[in-house]
Scaffold this active site. Sequence first.
Site, PDB file in Angstrom:
ATOM      1  N   CYS A 154      32.206 -97.805  -4.560  1.00 45.84           N
ATOM      2  CA  CYS A 154      31.024 -97.335  -4.355  1.00 45.84           C
ATOM      3  C   CYS A 154      30.888 -95.792  -3.804  1.00 45.84           C
ATOM      4  CB  CYS A 154      30.032 -98.274  -3.302  1.00 45.84           C
ATOM      5  SG  CYS A 154      31.064 -98.278  -1.575  1.00 45.84           S
ATOM      6  N   ALA A 203      32.877 -95.360  -0.527  1.00 41.69           N
ATOM      7  CA  ALA A 203      34.449 -95.180  -0.831  1.00 41.69           C
ATOM      8  C   ALA A 203      34.778 -93.850  -1.422  1.00 41.69           C
ATOM      9  CB  ALA A 203      34.881 -96.118  -1.846  1.00 41.69           C
ATOM     10  N   ARG A 228      44.530 -95.981   1.299  1.00 45.26           N
ATOM     11  CA  ARG A 228      44.774 -94.912   0.497  1.00 45.26           C
ATOM     12  C   ARG A 228      45.920 -94.265   1.247  1.00 45.26           C
ATOM     13  NH1 ARG A 228      41.539 -93.587  -3.592  1.00 45.26           N
ATOM     14  NH2 ARG A 228      42.163 -91.535  -3.516  1.00 45.26           N
ATOM     15  N   HIS A 262      31.617 -88.230  -3.612  1.00 42.14           N
ATOM     16  CA  HIS A 262      32.220 -87.238  -3.395  1.00 42.14           C
ATOM     17  C   HIS A 262      31.297 -86.160  -3.276  1.00 42.14           C
ATOM     18  CE1 HIS A 262      34.943 -89.182  -6.640  1.00 42.14           C
ATOM     19  NE2 HIS A 262      35.588 -89.372  -5.486  1.00 42.14           N
TER      20      HIS A 262
END
Lengths: 458, 543
Positions: free
Chosen positions: B63, B66, B97, B196
């Site tokens: 999503c 994230a 991550r 992003h």
Amino acid sequence: MLLRHTPKEIKERKVLSVNPAKTCQPIGAMYAGLGIHGCLPHSHGSQGCCAYHRSALTRHYREPIMAATSSFTEGASVFGGQANLLQALLTIFTTYKPDVVAVHTTCLSETIGDDVNQIVKKAYKDGTIPEGKYVVHTSTPSYVGSHVTGFSNMVKSMALQLAEKTGKSNGKVNIVPGFVEPSDMAEMKRIAAMLGIESILFPDTSGILNGPMTGKFNMYPKGGVSIEELKSIGDSIGSIGLGAWASADPVRAIDSQFKVPCQVQDLPIGLLATDRFVDALRTAAGVSVPDTINQERGQLLDVISDMQPHLYGKKVAIAGDPDQVIALTEFLVTIGMKPVHIVTGTPGKAFTKRIKEVTARFGDEINVKSPSDLFHLHQLIKNEPVDLLICNTYGKYIARDEDIPFVRHGFPILDRVGHSYFPTVGYKGGLHFLEKILGALMDRTDRDAPEERFELVE
Amino acid sequence: MTGERTHTVNPEDIKKEILSKYPPKVARKRGKQITPVSSDDKEGLQVGANVRTVPGIITQRGCCYAGCKGVIMGPTRDIINLTHGPIGCGFYSWLTRRNQTRPPSDDADNYMTYCFSTDMKDEDIVFGGEKKLKAAIQEAYDIFKPKAISIFSTCPVGLIGDDVHAVAREMKEKLGINIFGFSCEGYKGVSQSAGHHIANNAIFKHVVGLNDTVMDAKFKINLLGEYNIGGDGFIIDELLHKCGIDLVSTFSGNSTVDQFANCHTADLNAVMCHRSINYVADMLETKYGIPWIKISFTGPTSTASSLRKIAAYFEDQELIDRVEEVIAEEMIPVEAKIKDVKKRCEGKTAMMFVGGSRAHHYQELFKEIGMKVLSAGYEFAHRDDYEGRHVIPDIKVDADSRNIEELTIEKDENLYSPRKTPEQMQALEEKGYPFKEYEGLLPEMTKGSLIVDDISHHETETLIAMYKPDIFCAGIKEKYAVQKHGIPMKQLHSYDTGGPYAVFKGAINFFEEIDRMLNANIWQYLEAPWQKDPELSATFVGE
């Protein structure tokens, strides 16, 4: 230092959560759904949750975790997710052909108030759910409780939505195993079988989340509780719910709905809790305990007594899910250890009370906090160091900073294997757990011993 | 042997087979995102991308949260990243991550190992969570005294109307540190990609340009879209340093808030992951006059050409020479490794389905050791990442992504300074210097291959059954399903536990890893002796 910003001085925090000792409801529901044979779990929310939950379970089990999602967009988030769920069910039954879809919700669909029950009814009515196939659904708002609550909600829903009481006893005992490993579920079934009891254990992830490699991927592996079994739980002679947080609600609901008498027991971790589990099975089914079980009990007792010098008085810090932590704490007290710092992230007032009961001999020397987090646990350890830390993988950061022997237990374990293959419940599981504790303690003794005290024989 | 097998597979047939299992409407929709490359002439091929996921299809996508918190902001080590929401989002993005951080000293800030959350409860949903958010910021400040705090919104935050930006402004005023928010609710856009963009916008609005100190270095660049997974950023940094190039900032592996604040003082932006950070690259150019180029430090050939591109930009002979020396030196062990590994890997086949950039970059590494890529695709890339940036004017933003803010950026009156005169830029461009250019994944794909965008589980299974690849690359959710088939599966998000894979040194690691995976003994033992030969015949002990 890995956790260089954690101060020794404890300032009270009212709202900020740092390094949680819990996660959110839907992952527990997804795990429970995976314990039904032929089931595809479905997350009714935006797709990020589903991706995260699948990833976390995959990392823990190192097995494929299949689940679908309604993939909410902004539009659906405002106008409701009915179209998404109906589309999802059509896609799922056409493409993936499960026997049952287990739908849970997220904070998104809960906040907007989607009526999943009504949507599923419509799907049955419209024929989106093919003949002979099922959809079970439960409400799992992430802002209530924890992953354990989500597990409990899904188990309760699968029971109530699938069971049909015929009035004819099936002679079986229902076992709700709690949020435990597949290996633990298999061990519970083995114990029941040793007693000569036919059990319906649900959910049952053994064989599913510790499956074999055969050269072929099977989306619905052998294993899991079958639909037929779930249908017949209303005809069982009794239910045992293991772990109050995970299993009390489901067995009580089955009791009220189908008049199947229930008992709620601690998770059978360690000597005493396993004793109570065996006793509960015995009384529920009216059977006597075979000598094979006495033999296993005696072996555990034997090792505990042999190993007293290494265990007695050792201080332990524990964090995890409440059912696990309560049973573990009692086990540690039984074998002579001293659990001094105990936290769970899952809310529930009974936790502190139960911990105080099982640690009564130490009185006020025990720090117990619920709900709390690993940041707080770390601060407690800085103020009063311990000889052993028992926690999920996230505990390794504390263990390394404070140089504490560390035993991984609970969910999630992301950096070791074993938990899905070797049980920690039952007498056999007790032995395995004891071996892990002793291994950690004795490795440390060896590491730190001056040369003249480096012993061949322990 | 594998090479021959794959020549007989027609990508059009695979597409047909995939779509035959879907309901008609789903098949129509998915058909646009599955692109067979039937000939070497790829003119006119279009790859449907960045559209909503089909509900129930078993996507691998995540999503917006994230993409924003997990990907872009997570790797910054000295900001307290506070998740405003129920506990899950913060928990699942906690250390999952592999963005490595290495603070310069034992007392420098590093919050990577922490997970901060407001852990919203039902009463916060009912009565609103702003008060709680303020109190959480206060508590975080009191305990940690951080340089900066950022707030990440999760699904319910937007729905109940918490104004995280107002809270950020108020607390920034009160505490005197930089505090800023991201409206990265999970349902925004259709994937991580929206996150992003939202991260790029907020970091540009709230941090970039706050510190004008100019680093004392001759060749100063920013590395954009490099997240230091498995230490990639560290060895890129090391290599650049060896060449005499210095990094002002990296977006955002092992980064600090001060580096972001200062990044507008660099003279060139080198963009590694185009998808996640091209917005910052464009905005830095418009506002401050810093040009950007697409580079890749994955694979020795790309690394060499990227270094040359950077050197050519500065037009300094000493730097150009130094770069050539470094390349020559670094290539020696790489070539030796390729020669060795190729013996065991040549002719084998791979496929890769990774986020928004690696499915392209990693193709080179496989080609170096004689392997063929049969099929590839992204979870959440846009058409420009597939087809090249020249298609950007043709891309229509659909209803699902329309609400992602586009910042209007203007020249900074005081700080805008073109790094090159228009004449210099033109001269470079005439020599073929590729400013702001990215060709995308498509040129890499060979005849007979298939591009699949937002791949589903069913599609993965069909590709494996029909193409029978020797190795499959994707993420953790795919890993074990693929391996059950007896096919090795390499994670190209986390690198499993491996890495670094960047630049020359990392390529060596990668080649060793692929060699190990393809040639491990274990894949031969899937069948037990009694399954291979179920006939019973008497054998005497000792016979």
